[in-house]
Write an enzyme that holds these catalytic residues in place. Sequence first.
Site, PDB file in Angstrom:
ATOM      1  N   CYS A 122     -10.068 -21.866 -12.101  1.00  0.00           N
ATOM      2  CA  CYS A 122     -11.417 -22.354 -12.367  1.00  0.00           C
ATOM      3  C   CYS A 122     -12.503 -21.301 -12.138  1.00  0.00           C
ATOM      4  O   CYS A 122     -13.518 -21.293 -12.834  1.00  0.00           O
ATOM      5  CB  CYS A 122     -11.713 -23.612 -11.548  1.00  0.00           C
ATOM      6  SG  CYS A 122     -11.700 -23.371  -9.764  1.00  0.00           S
ATOM      7  N   CYS A 130      -9.533 -25.689 -14.590  1.00  0.00           N
ATOM      8  CA  CYS A 130      -8.484 -25.086 -13.759  1.00  0.00           C
ATOM      9  C   CYS A 130      -7.268 -24.646 -14.545  1.00  0.00           C
ATOM     10  O   CYS A 130      -6.258 -24.249 -13.955  1.00  0.00           O
ATOM     11  CB  CYS A 130      -8.064 -26.072 -12.670  1.00  0.00           C
ATOM     12  SG  CYS A 130      -9.418 -26.547 -11.576  1.00  0.00           S
ATOM     13  N   LYS A 195      -5.180 -33.590  -3.875  1.00  0.00           N
ATOM     14  CA  LYS A 195      -6.545 -33.115  -4.108  1.00  0.00           C
ATOM     15  C   LYS A 195      -7.265 -34.118  -4.998  1.00  0.00           C
ATOM     16  O   LYS A 195      -6.878 -34.337  -6.144  1.00  0.00           O
ATOM     17  CB  LYS A 195      -6.529 -31.738  -4.753  1.00  0.00           C
ATOM     18  CG  LYS A 195      -7.915 -31.151  -4.982  1.00  0.00           C
ATOM     19  CD  LYS A 195      -7.805 -29.743  -5.571  1.00  0.00           C
ATOM     20  CE  LYS A 195      -9.160 -29.136  -5.837  1.00  0.00           C
ATOM     21  NZ  LYS A 195      -9.053 -27.783  -6.426  1.00  0.00           N
ATOM     22  N   ARG A 217     -13.023 -32.968 -13.974  1.00  0.00           N
ATOM     23  CA  ARG A 217     -11.642 -32.686 -13.579  1.00  0.00           C
ATOM     24  C   ARG A 217     -10.852 -33.948 -13.245  1.00  0.00           C
ATOM     25  O   ARG A 217      -9.797 -33.872 -12.621  1.00  0.00           O
ATOM     26  CB  ARG A 217     -11.640 -31.716 -12.390  1.00  0.00           C
ATOM     27  CG  ARG A 217     -12.261 -30.373 -12.741  1.00  0.00           C
ATOM     28  CD  ARG A 217     -12.173 -29.382 -11.608  1.00  0.00           C
ATOM     29  NE  ARG A 217     -12.659 -28.085 -12.060  1.00  0.00           N
ATOM     30  CZ  ARG A 217     -13.580 -27.354 -11.426  1.00  0.00           C
ATOM     31  NH1 ARG A 217     -14.106 -27.786 -10.304  1.00  0.00           N
ATOM     32  NH2 ARG A 217     -13.962 -26.186 -11.904  1.00  0.00           N
ATOM     33  N   GLU A 233       2.585 -37.516  -5.028  1.00  0.00           N
ATOM     34  CA  GLU A 233       2.253 -36.107  -5.293  1.00  0.00           C
ATOM     35  C   GLU A 233       2.866 -35.193  -4.226  1.00  0.00           C
ATOM     36  O   GLU A 233       3.432 -34.138  -4.544  1.00  0.00           O
ATOM     37  CB  GLU A 233       0.732 -35.929  -5.320  1.00  0.00           C
ATOM     38  CG  GLU A 233       0.047 -36.458  -6.569  1.00  0.00           C
ATOM     39  CD  GLU A 233       0.097 -35.473  -7.715  1.00  0.00           C
ATOM     40  OE1 GLU A 233       0.866 -34.486  -7.647  1.00  0.00           O
ATOM     41  OE2 GLU A 233      -0.631 -35.683  -8.700  1.00  0.00           O
ATOM     42  N   LYS A 248      -7.152 -32.775   0.469  1.00  0.00           N
ATOM     43  CA  LYS A 248      -8.524 -32.319   0.210  1.00  0.00           C
ATOM     44  C   LYS A 248      -9.255 -33.376  -0.587  1.00  0.00           C
ATOM     45  O   LYS A 248      -8.724 -33.833  -1.607  1.00  0.00           O
ATOM     46  CB  LYS A 248      -8.481 -31.001  -0.563  1.00  0.00           C
ATOM     47  CG  LYS A 248      -9.834 -30.429  -0.927  1.00  0.00           C
ATOM     48  CD  LYS A 248      -9.699 -29.150  -1.746  1.00  0.00           C
ATOM     49  CE  LYS A 248     -11.053 -28.573  -2.084  1.00  0.00           C
ATOM     50  NZ  LYS A 248     -10.965 -27.373  -2.941  1.00  0.00           N
ATOM     51  N   SER A 274     -16.871 -28.268   1.212  1.00  0.00           N
ATOM     52  CA  SER A 274     -18.242 -27.752   1.215  1.00  0.00           C
ATOM     53  C   SER A 274     -19.294 -28.834   1.385  1.00  0.00           C
ATOM     54  O   SER A 274     -20.283 -28.647   2.092  1.00  0.00           O
ATOM     55  CB  SER A 274     -18.489 -26.981  -0.076  1.00  0.00           C
ATOM     56  OG  SER A 274     -18.320 -27.820  -1.220  1.00  0.00           O
TER      57      SER A 274
END
Length: 322
Positions: A122, A130, A195, A217, A233, A248, A274
């Site tokens: 990305c 990505c 994620k 995404r 997953e 995440k 973030s």
Amino acid sequence: MAHPVHRPRRLRRSPVLREMVRETRLAPGNFIYPLFVVEGRDVRRPIASMPGIFNLSLEHAVAEARLAKSLGVPSVILFGIPDHKDGQGTQGYARDGIVQRAIREIKAAEPDLQVIADVCLCEYTDHGHCGVLEDGHVVNDATLPLLAQMAVTCAQAGADIIAPSDMMDGRVGAIRKALDEVRLIDVPIMSYAVKYASGYYGPFREAAQSTPKSGDRRGYQMDPGNVREALKEAALDVEEGADMLMVKPALAYLDVIRAVRERFDLPLAAYNVSGEYAMLKAAGQNGWIDYERVMLETLTGIKRAGADLIITYHALEAAKLL
């Protein structure tokens, strides 16, 4: 009862007692510190939405890595921002790409520091997705060889751990196969196994210049409402050869961290992302919270949920306090 026999407050009477019986302990060794590396010289560009975090040219990235090591933080994870981007993200897997050069320079300066290479396209594609884009959709299987090539060039540059974050199906197996074929069998994979398509990533996309130019995404990152899918997953990545797992974001997904921890025995990381960092910074700067206290409480909560390792922009501040 008028006079209870069991009085939990007895063990809270003093700092020494509280320390003795504390169940969850934070240490600098729990942290992984993210670095955003850019082209150029003497670049230390502030990221407006992430106070205290910068885009760093190579010499500043090396200095920041040295600081992390001196504070007891054992690992950094690298994100590269190239000057040139294209549809295939070629600078992501170029042998002289920005992240490959950063790996070499950091390892030369601090050989014992563990350097993790985030593997995703990305930051390197001109469309911001990505993987390979065709007719507005990310093509899964055409992306896998490019991710594998990036993993190999990063590992050959000296990366200690490969961390694929793209969420393509089958990418752990493709990367493991590619690493093994070039005799890098000892390089472990820390998979971003779980994620989510999260709104907490906004500041990162400013830092990494990776906002998609069209669409989003959600077609490859996970739906925030799902936890059974998270276990699926993770199980697939374990089957494909992942050595470590990751969840995440962290704070809105503590239940997922706990579920993954209870199901799998592999080391588990959580990414304190973030947006989570930015919220605490903003509240602290406005005087709404005791920033240092809430930061440590937040990190403790992530570890208590089951994370062995925490990727966090708070790493250096927390390490100083601890």
